[in-house]
Design an enzyme around this catalytic site. Structure first.
Site, mmCIF file in Angstrom:
data_model
loop_
_atom_site.group_PDB
_atom_site.id
_atom_site.type_symbol
_atom_site.label_atom_id
_atom_site.label_comp_id
_atom_site.label_asym_id
_atom_site.label_seq_id
_atom_site.Cartn_x
_atom_site.Cartn_y
_atom_site.Cartn_z
ATOM 1 N N GLU A 1 -0.295 4.376 -3.417
ATOM 2 C CA GLU A 1 1.131 4.086 -3.579
ATOM 3 C C GLU A 1 1.617 3.111 -2.516
ATOM 4 O O GLU A 1 2.443 2.237 -2.790
ATOM 5 C CB GLU A 1 1.956 5.379 -3.510
ATOM 6 C CG GLU A 1 3.376 5.252 -4.069
ATOM 7 C CD GLU A 1 4.427 4.912 -3.017
ATOM 8 O OE1 GLU A 1 5.574 4.689 -3.405
ATOM 9 O OE2 GLU A 1 4.107 4.863 -1.795
ATOM 10 N N HIS B 1 13.021 -40.983 8.696
ATOM 11 C CA HIS B 1 13.882 -41.024 9.880
ATOM 12 C C HIS B 1 15.334 -40.910 9.411
ATOM 13 O O HIS B 1 15.782 -41.713 8.580
ATOM 14 C CB HIS B 1 13.640 -42.352 10.598
ATOM 15 C CG HIS B 1 14.307 -42.463 11.936
ATOM 16 N ND1 HIS B 1 15.665 -42.455 12.093
ATOM 17 C CD2 HIS B 1 13.789 -42.567 13.182
ATOM 18 C CE1 HIS B 1 15.966 -42.568 13.382
ATOM 19 N NE2 HIS B 1 14.823 -42.629 14.063
ATOM 20 N N ASP C 1 -1.745 9.168 -0.291
ATOM 21 C CA ASP C 1 -1.976 8.166 0.770
ATOM 22 C C ASP C 1 -0.716 8.024 1.603
ATOM 23 O O ASP C 1 0.395 8.361 1.163
ATOM 24 C CB ASP C 1 -2.405 6.819 0.177
ATOM 25 C CG ASP C 1 -1.322 6.148 -0.664
ATOM 26 O OD1 ASP C 1 -0.610 6.869 -1.401
ATOM 27 O OD2 ASP C 1 -1.181 4.922 -0.586
ATOM 28 N N HIS D 1 7.546 5.776 6.948
ATOM 29 C CA HIS D 1 7.001 4.453 7.335
ATOM 30 C C HIS D 1 7.163 4.161 8.820
ATOM 31 O O HIS D 1 6.614 3.181 9.299
ATOM 32 C CB HIS D 1 7.615 3.292 6.538
ATOM 33 C CG HIS D 1 7.292 3.331 5.068
ATOM 34 N ND1 HIS D 1 7.235 2.204 4.283
ATOM 35 C CD2 HIS D 1 7.002 4.377 4.230
ATOM 36 C CE1 HIS D 1 6.934 2.563 3.035
ATOM 37 N NE2 HIS D 1 6.793 3.869 2.981
ATOM 38 N N SER E 1 13.985 -0.537 -6.056
ATOM 39 C CA SER E 1 13.225 -0.277 -7.270
ATOM 40 C C SER E 1 12.122 0.709 -6.918
ATOM 41 O O SER E 1 11.631 0.724 -5.800
ATOM 42 C CB SER E 1 12.556 -1.565 -7.767
ATOM 43 O OG SER E 1 13.489 -2.609 -7.801
ATOM 44 N N HIS F 1 1.780 11.046 -4.336
ATOM 45 C CA HIS F 1 0.689 10.256 -3.743
ATOM 46 C C HIS F 1 0.248 10.897 -2.436
ATOM 47 O O HIS F 1 1.067 11.393 -1.668
ATOM 48 C CB HIS F 1 1.080 8.794 -3.556
ATOM 49 C CG HIS F 1 2.219 8.554 -2.597
ATOM 50 N ND1 HIS F 1 2.017 8.275 -1.265
ATOM 51 C CD2 HIS F 1 3.569 8.556 -2.788
ATOM 52 C CE1 HIS F 1 3.201 8.089 -0.674
ATOM 53 N NE2 HIS F 1 4.158 8.260 -1.564
ATOM 54 N N ASP G 1 6.627 11.699 3.223
ATOM 55 C CA ASP G 1 6.213 10.625 2.299
ATOM 56 C C ASP G 1 4.709 10.574 2.187
ATOM 57 O O ASP G 1 4.063 9.857 2.881
ATOM 58 C CB ASP G 1 6.781 9.287 2.818
ATOM 59 C CG ASP G 1 6.389 8.102 1.959
ATOM 60 O OD1 ASP G 1 5.952 8.302 0.813
ATOM 61 O OD2 ASP G 1 6.516 6.961 2.447
ATOM 62 N N ASP H 1 9.880 12.087 -4.063
ATOM 63 C CA ASP H 1 9.463 11.092 -3.069
ATOM 64 C C ASP H 1 10.691 10.318 -2.602
ATOM 65 O O ASP H 1 10.574 9.185 -2.148
ATOM 66 C CB ASP H 1 8.411 10.160 -3.695
ATOM 67 C CG ASP H 1 7.633 9.359 -2.651
ATOM 68 O OD1 ASP H 1 7.660 9.743 -1.475
ATOM 69 O OD2 ASP H 1 7.003 8.353 -3.031
#
Lengths: 456, 456
Positions: A152, A212, A87, A426, A398, A85, A118, A179
């Protein structure tokens, strides 16, 4: 005419410059201001593929374009789909970067930029290996299909559509993705297993309005009390999940896998200090790596109910809720888990409480046999590229696209990661080791050779 | 000269008009725009006491003033402290009122206004009874001390100060408060027991930052998982609290009390439908009223942790927390409960989790013996006023001032409530039955007579 290794050496700095060129394009898929940059990045790859003589196409989607390129079929040889990817994640917080995220800077053998590891740096290894092959050895020894998306980091929604519509065009024998990460510095790895997930939200409600707790407490089941009771019964003290039949389909770790994991240079004390805990926890009878990679889990992701503000409020709230998931291991089916969970939760739900279970999302895990010829070929290729036999690891999370390739194309994915865990994907100061970049290119070229020895 | 009952009948509509006069003053203690109104309400009461010939004083405080008035001592007779409050709850939501909250309206025998039942209507019964007594019988048969505050709805902070500083001046044999409810229409009640409370916040933390549940799940204790486990172990399935020694000091219900409660016209089905549940719950072996009034409870008031927004987030959060309390019954000491709770929670706290227990507030319960002569006098007085023998009930909540009177003045409180549960105290369309208003005045006059028969 130089041989392939010589070619790679000669072109090394140009490859680095080209990587920096691509890294300079701020292709942040989440940022609508970057729409032009997304097209520039896709165009850059498209031109690169065309220059290599591949049949390349920029595929328009409802979102960001994807780039598809392929070399000619090679009869009697496998077809390999390379996914990547272009992006990247948003770069903020900007003030935590030592150098600007879209002005690549080389320090200590690393290139620092958003997208370095990444996934721009990793995906270009497979493009560069093709160039080197074509320049030194002639036609590729197998058919390659490149599928590079631009969404992605925002959910791959339009890749999904393309995958469903173009499954014939994408037909292949195996997928290759770079990746992921090595196990550690100097310890290349092949990730051969991923966990799946089954994610739920449970909402419980009791009285029709907040009450209450003095006036009503003791006469009616409190939804937060009920929620904590229900949740606590999903797992026992030894870390075993209590949903009936939960472990029925779990593929047990083989002796070879347990031995492989045990031999890895995993430093438990360093791991504790990295995440800031004094003790680890989890299912009894399994090592930490086994628990993270190859055993199912139950984790609450969120919980809420009643009064969360300052001070005290003596409310008996009318509702509460929680989000939670089970990480699944290969062969566990998220739908079967959901089907077993619902009656179990209903059996735990006390009188006076209504429950609503929402199935949020699910994905099965993935596992490529260590005995598969593709896996052996990949191991040999990585060893040739890095000068070191790779270790076989799994990953606790995952990677949805791996599951989709299995479901739609019916093929396994080889996860050959050239990154490092501390590459700050990230985060601020994302980096990629240039040495690993070149090892990756060498491994990739070796991979085409090794895979071409396998009859499809 | 009319006798007392005749006088009350003759002055009935003036008493109602005066009540409406006081109800017209928007004495909302929480609203700083109402500061002048607070002074007007205090002044209104002060003038009323002065007109009756009582020694009255407006006591300035750091907040809203309180009004203190007393009649002369009567040697050999008890001294009775009457407590009430002239402040009211905010009136919003205004658009849910059928008539304006500070424009009292009489419909179907009820006066509708904010403060009608809580507490202006109820407190004036004791003022009017004094007027009637003085007008028809001469000097009061015992000494009365009126303590009327303006901060009951916002925590009584300055009353607290006055109580501590002026405990000698406030010395008395018994306290009378009319700020509670009858058991139901036509079923006057004396509340002789209140529950206490021990309120806590528990914060648990694990890793030093939020983690990815795929990468780390299974290796580290999840703070929300831990919190649900800890909380679920505080109480068992039969509703028994598991803190060691928790029940040691619980005063068991007497046979007389259980019989009294069992004889009350309590409609369980109506109760369920009132609060919107299909089944009740609580400690096994006790009736619903026993569980609400006279048994300890454990209720979670709030819980939080991780992701509470829309959709799913696969976070393994670094912390979670909960607010909870135990309702206590007489003789249970909140400090002893806290002291037993802390090590119990620590024993439940799993490895890898740090906990912080915050003791928020605690108050013991209160119980006035049914055999006390004051209680007998009150029962006779209520029967004379309402024409019906009162039932003896308890209340599941706490009334902190009752505890403070016991602690500071060493005396019991007679809770003689003229209201009804559906009077909407604190809600829109608050009301008070004018018939009950007059029954309350008659009961109050009878109370002075009955109490004066007791040697202090």
């Amino acid at each position: 005419m130089p041989d392939l290794p010589q070619y790679l050496e000669k072109e090394a700095s140009r490859f680095e410059e080209e990587l920096c060129e691509l890294l300079r394009i701020p292709s942040v898929s989440a940022d609508s201001n970057c729409r032009d940059d997304m097209h520039r990045a896709a165009g850059w790859l498209h031109e690169r593929f065309q220059a290599l003589g591949l049949a390349s196409e920029i595929v328009k989607t409802k979102g960001h374009p994807l780039v598809y390129a392929e070399s000619p079929p090679v009869p009697g040889k496998p077809t390999v789909l390379v996914y990547g990817h272009y992006d990247v994640q948003p770069a903020d917080p900007l003030d935590e970067w030592d150098t600007a995220p879209f002005e690549p800077a080389v320090r200590d053998g690393n290139v620092y930029a958003r997208g370095a590891t990444d996934d721009k740096g990793q995906l270009l290894t497979h493009v560069n290996s093709v160039e080197a092959w074509l320049a030194t050895r002639g036609p590729l020894p197998l058919q390659l299909k490149f599928l590079i998306e631009g969404e992605e980091e925002i959910g791959s929604e339009n890749l999904e559509v393309f995958l469903r519509n173009e499954s014939k065009r994408l037909a292949c024998d195996v997928v290759v993705i770079s990746d992921t990460s090595q196990f550690g510095e100097g310890c290349p790895a092949i990730t051969y297993g991923l966990r799946g997930i089954a994610y739920f939200e449970l909402r419980v409600s009791g009285p029709s309005q907040d009450l209450h707790s003095g006036v009503f407490g003791g006469s009616v089941m409190n939804p937060i009390n009920a929620l904590t009771q229900i949740m606590s019964r999903l797992i026992d003290e030894s870390g075993r999940i209590q949903v009936p039949g939960f472990y029925d389909d779990v593929v047990p770790l083989t002796e070879r896998e347990r031995a492989e994991f045990a031999s890895l240079p995993f430093d438990e004390a360093a791991f504790c200090s990295q995440i800031g805990v004094t003790a680890l926890a989890g299912e009894a009878g399994y090592s930490t790596l086994e628990r993270r990679w190859a055993r199912p889990t139950f984790d609450l992701h969120g919980i809420w109910g009643g009064y969360q503000g300052e001070g005290g409020k003596t409310v008996l709230p009318c509702r509460a809720g929680a989000k939670f998931s089970f990480r699944l291991v290969p062969q566990q089916d998220p739908h079967r888990i959901a089907a077993a969970l619902r009656p179990f939760l209903e059996s735990l739900c006390p009188p006076g409480i209504r429950m609503e279970l929402i199935e949020m999302h699910g994905a099965p895990g993935a596992l490529v046999s260590l005995e598969s010829p593709f896996m052996s070929a990949a191991a040999t290729a990585v060893e040739r590229g890095f000068g070191q036999r790779p270790v076989f690891i799994r990953e606790g999370g995952s990677i949805p696209i791996v599951t989709r390739f299995k479901e739609v194309l019916g093929v396994d994915t080889l996860l050959l990661g050239w990154g490092l865990e501390d590459d700050h994907a990230h985060g601020p100061n994302e980096k990629f080791s240039l040495a690993d970049f070149h090892c990756g290119i060498r491994s990739s070229a070796a991979l085409w050779e090794e895979l071409s020895k396998i009859a499809p």
